[in-house]
Motif scaffolding. Structure first.
Motif, PDB file in Angstrom:
ATOM      1  N   ASP A 194       0.816  -1.203   0.000  1.00  0.00           N
ATOM      2  CA  ASP A 194       0.000   0.000   0.000  1.00  0.00           C
ATOM      3  C   ASP A 194       0.853   1.256   0.000  1.00  0.00           C
ATOM      4  O   ASP A 194       0.340   2.353   0.139  1.00  0.00           O
ATOM      5  CB  ASP A 194      -0.940   0.019   1.207  1.00  0.00           C
ATOM      6  CG  ASP A 194      -0.176   0.150   2.504  1.00  0.00           C
ATOM      7  OD1 ASP A 194      -0.785   0.584   3.498  1.00  0.00           O
ATOM      8  OD2 ASP A 194       1.016  -0.203   2.536  1.00  0.00           O
ATOM      9  N   ARG A 195       2.157   1.118  -0.134  1.00  0.00           N
ATOM     10  CA  ARG A 195       3.047   2.266  -0.241  1.00  0.00           C
ATOM     11  C   ARG A 195       3.782   2.200  -1.571  1.00  0.00           C
ATOM     12  O   ARG A 195       4.414   1.201  -1.887  1.00  0.00           O
ATOM     13  CB  ARG A 195       4.090   2.277   0.884  1.00  0.00           C
ATOM     14  CG  ARG A 195       3.473   2.283   2.260  1.00  0.00           C
ATOM     15  CD  ARG A 195       2.852   3.615   2.540  1.00  0.00           C
ATOM     16  NE  ARG A 195       2.185   3.619   3.832  1.00  0.00           N
ATOM     17  CZ  ARG A 195       1.363   4.569   4.206  1.00  0.00           C
ATOM     18  NH1 ARG A 195       1.091   5.559   3.429  1.00  0.00           N
ATOM     19  NH2 ARG A 195       0.797   4.505   5.390  1.00  0.00           N
ATOM     20  N   SER A 207      -0.098   6.546   0.245  1.00  0.00           N
ATOM     21  CA  SER A 207      -0.800   5.295  -0.020  1.00  0.00           C
ATOM     22  C   SER A 207      -1.280   5.231  -1.461  1.00  0.00           C
ATOM     23  O   SER A 207      -1.547   6.249  -2.092  1.00  0.00           O
ATOM     24  CB  SER A 207      -2.009   5.154   0.913  1.00  0.00           C
ATOM     25  OG  SER A 207      -1.617   5.146   2.261  1.00  0.00           O
ATOM     26  N   ARG A 209      -4.459   4.009  -3.510  1.00  0.00           N
ATOM     27  CA  ARG A 209      -5.859   3.668  -3.247  1.00  0.00           C
ATOM     28  C   ARG A 209      -6.214   2.365  -3.960  1.00  0.00           C
ATOM     29  O   ARG A 209      -6.090   2.261  -5.185  1.00  0.00           O
ATOM     30  CB  ARG A 209      -6.772   4.800  -3.717  1.00  0.00           C
ATOM     31  CG  ARG A 209      -8.204   4.658  -3.239  1.00  0.00           C
ATOM     32  CD  ARG A 209      -9.053   5.789  -3.793  1.00  0.00           C
ATOM     33  NE  ARG A 209      -8.752   7.084  -3.212  1.00  0.00           N
ATOM     34  CZ  ARG A 209      -9.265   7.539  -2.078  1.00  0.00           C
ATOM     35  NH1 ARG A 209     -10.095   6.777  -1.376  1.00  0.00           N
ATOM     36  NH2 ARG A 209      -8.939   8.738  -1.623  1.00  0.00           N
ATOM     37  N   ARG A 256      -0.238  11.485   6.284  1.00  0.00           N
ATOM     38  CA  ARG A 256      -1.614  11.573   6.766  1.00  0.00           C
ATOM     39  C   ARG A 256      -1.888  12.999   7.210  1.00  0.00           C
ATOM     40  O   ARG A 256      -0.971  13.735   7.582  1.00  0.00           O
ATOM     41  CB  ARG A 256      -1.879  10.603   7.927  1.00  0.00           C
ATOM     42  CG  ARG A 256      -1.697   9.133   7.562  1.00  0.00           C
ATOM     43  CD  ARG A 256      -1.927   8.234   8.772  1.00  0.00           C
ATOM     44  NE  ARG A 256      -1.723   6.841   8.428  1.00  0.00           N
ATOM     45  CZ  ARG A 256      -0.543   6.240   8.422  1.00  0.00           C
ATOM     46  NH1 ARG A 256       0.550   6.928   8.762  1.00  0.00           N
ATOM     47  NH2 ARG A 256      -0.434   4.977   8.093  1.00  0.00           N
ATOM     48  N   ASP A 267      -5.698   9.236   5.488  1.00  0.00           N
ATOM     49  CA  ASP A 267      -4.575   8.906   4.611  1.00  0.00           C
ATOM     50  C   ASP A 267      -4.580   9.829   3.401  1.00  0.00           C
ATOM     51  O   ASP A 267      -5.637  10.207   2.888  1.00  0.00           O
ATOM     52  CB  ASP A 267      -4.680   7.460   4.128  1.00  0.00           C
ATOM     53  CG  ASP A 267      -4.303   6.465   5.207  1.00  0.00           C
ATOM     54  OD1 ASP A 267      -3.401   6.787   6.016  1.00  0.00           O
ATOM     55  OD2 ASP A 267      -4.899   5.379   5.254  1.00  0.00           O
ATOM     56  N   PHE A 269      -3.419   9.961  -0.530  1.00  0.00           N
ATOM     57  CA  PHE A 269      -3.138   9.010  -1.598  1.00  0.00           C
ATOM     58  C   PHE A 269      -2.325   9.664  -2.714  1.00  0.00           C
ATOM     59  O   PHE A 269      -2.328  10.885  -2.872  1.00  0.00           O
ATOM     60  CB  PHE A 269      -4.451   8.448  -2.147  1.00  0.00           C
ATOM     61  CG  PHE A 269      -5.241   7.682  -1.124  1.00  0.00           C
ATOM     62  CD1 PHE A 269      -4.999   6.337  -0.901  1.00  0.00           C
ATOM     63  CD2 PHE A 269      -6.200   8.317  -0.356  1.00  0.00           C
ATOM     64  CE1 PHE A 269      -5.713   5.629   0.058  1.00  0.00           C
ATOM     65  CE2 PHE A 269      -6.922   7.629   0.611  1.00  0.00           C
ATOM     66  CZ  PHE A 269      -6.676   6.277   0.816  1.00  0.00           C
TER      67      PHE A 269
END
Length: 411
Positions: A194-195, A207, A209, A256, A267, A269
């Motif tokens: 997710d990174r 992040s 999405r 964030r 978060d 994105f």
């Protein structure tokens, strides 16, 4: 009340020299208006000398604000977003919306010249046909930036209000669920974790999405590319607004952000929609988590509001004016992008909000109104001569979460 017809090609140089005639803030004040990439408007004041051309981005931001006004007018309330956009510059819609189309000359109203075709429009029409073919083949359409859009940094940092920004080229029937399907189809092959690296100095801290399920909180009629910013507006992903936000937050090591109202952590994105809410720039630091930035030489604060507070998903998220009791509503703002002005102060509801921050005397008459973004600009008080962003006040001074009593500091 149709504006007068103007225009001979011999007047072109003089019109260009007058610059952008957009009411309020020009997004490209240092750039001349090139007729090849401009929008022509007409003023029904025969003596108007302001000009007849707007930068395309300026027109789209201004038009988004007019559309937001039309949304609250008479029979237009029952129209769909697509119908409002189609009817705006026809007699059917303009007769309802012309009051929001005041010209800078102060004596007339502007209307888009539907009969004017800019040089190179044939090429532009060919490109539009290709875009439509791509849309039919399954690509996601470009989304609105600003609503009285968008107004994003590509719109000087901005969207229009409430409401936003630039005008979408696609129909609202191209909805986000289509984008959701595409995202899910590509997620396995594209996303290892997710990174990922977001590019442009983002240092890979943001992040990616995986789906758009968080937007299921919205009413179904809002799950579309008008209400949610989906795609970059620059070539090859070089959207100015997105790169500005990501590089700013990356420089502060902030993957964030916190909502200015409920303090919920959100978060950020690496692609649109950038956040489950929206960003905005304000000359005042409403919360300690707001990030200080420099925009055109002015100190601003990058601030975020979550989708739940914008939509007032429950009574505890509702805020109202401490002086008149009117509820603040952010549901018309485009999600996932950024507005270049303070969205809380863009629609003052009572005379108390129009007073000087120094001497507390009124700066405007109670019924006088400015463009959404103008309330965030510094002005000189005519009484005490102090220069300040007088219309931008602390949230706790203007709003309360309590229904009664009013005049109580927001907890």
């Amino acid at each position: 009340m149709a504006p007068r017809r103007q225009g001979a090609t011999g007047e072109r140089e003089a019109e260009d020299a007058q610059g952008c005639c957009v009411p309020g803030e020009c997004l490209r004040p240092r750039e001349p208006v090139r007729v090849e990439d401009a929008v022509r408007v007409l003023c029904n004041n025969d003596t108007c000398a302001v000009g007849r051309y707007m930068h395309r981005e300026c027109f789209e931001q201004w038009e988004a604000g007019v559309l937001a006004y039309l949304k609250s007018c008479g029979r237009a309330r029952s129209w769909s977003e697509r119908q409002r956009h189609q009817n705006l510059w026809t007699k059917k819609g303009y007769d309802l919306a012309f009051k929001a189309c005041g010209c800078r000359c102060g004596r007339g109203h502007l209307k888009k010249d539907l009969d004017w075709a800019p040089p190179g429009s044939v090429i532009r029409a060919d490109e539009e046909k290709k875009r439509r073919r791509r849309a039919r083949s399954g690509r996601t359409p470009a989304a609105v930036d600003v609503r009285s859009r968008a107004f994003s940094l590509s719109s000087s940092g901005s969207c229009s209000p409430p409401s936003a920004s630039s005008e979408p080229s696609a129909s609202p029937t191209h909805v986000v669920p289509h984008a959701i399907t595409s995202a899910k189809r590509n997620s396995k092959s594209e996303i290892v974790s997710d990174r990922i690296r977001a590019g442009a100095g983002a240092n890979g801290i943001f992040s990616r999405r995986l789906d758009f399920s968080t937007f299921n909180l919205l009413p179904k009629h809002k799950v579309n590319s008008y209400q949610i910013k989906i795609e970059d507006e620059g070539n090859h992903g070089n959207d100015d607004t997105r790169l500005f936000i990501l590089s700013t937050l990356a420089g502060q090591h902030k993957p964030r952000v916190s909502c200015a109202l409920c303090k919920e952590t959100l978060d950020v994105f690496d692609r649109y929609p950038l956040v489950d809410g929206t960003f905005f720039l304000s000359p005042r630091q409403h919360t300690s988590s707001a990030v200080e930035v420099k925009v055109e030489g002015r100190t601003q604060y990058l601030t975020c509001v979550c989708m739940g507070c914008l939509e007032r998903c429950d009574p505890e998220r509702t805020i109202r004016c401490r002086f008149c009791g009117q509820k603040w509503d952010g549901s018309s703002l485009v999600l996932g992008t950024m507005y270049s002005y303070d969205i809380f102060m863009a629609t003052p509801c009572c005379a108390e909000r129009l007073k000087c921050n120094n001497c507390y005397k009124p700066l405007l008459h109670p019924h006088q109104r400015l463009n959404y973004s103008d309330y965030s600009h510094p002005v000189t008080c005519p009484h005490c001569r102090v220069l300040d962003a007088h219309f931008v006040k602390p949230l706790g001074y203007c709003f309360t979460k309590r229904a009664f009593p009013l005049f109580q500091q927001w907890p």
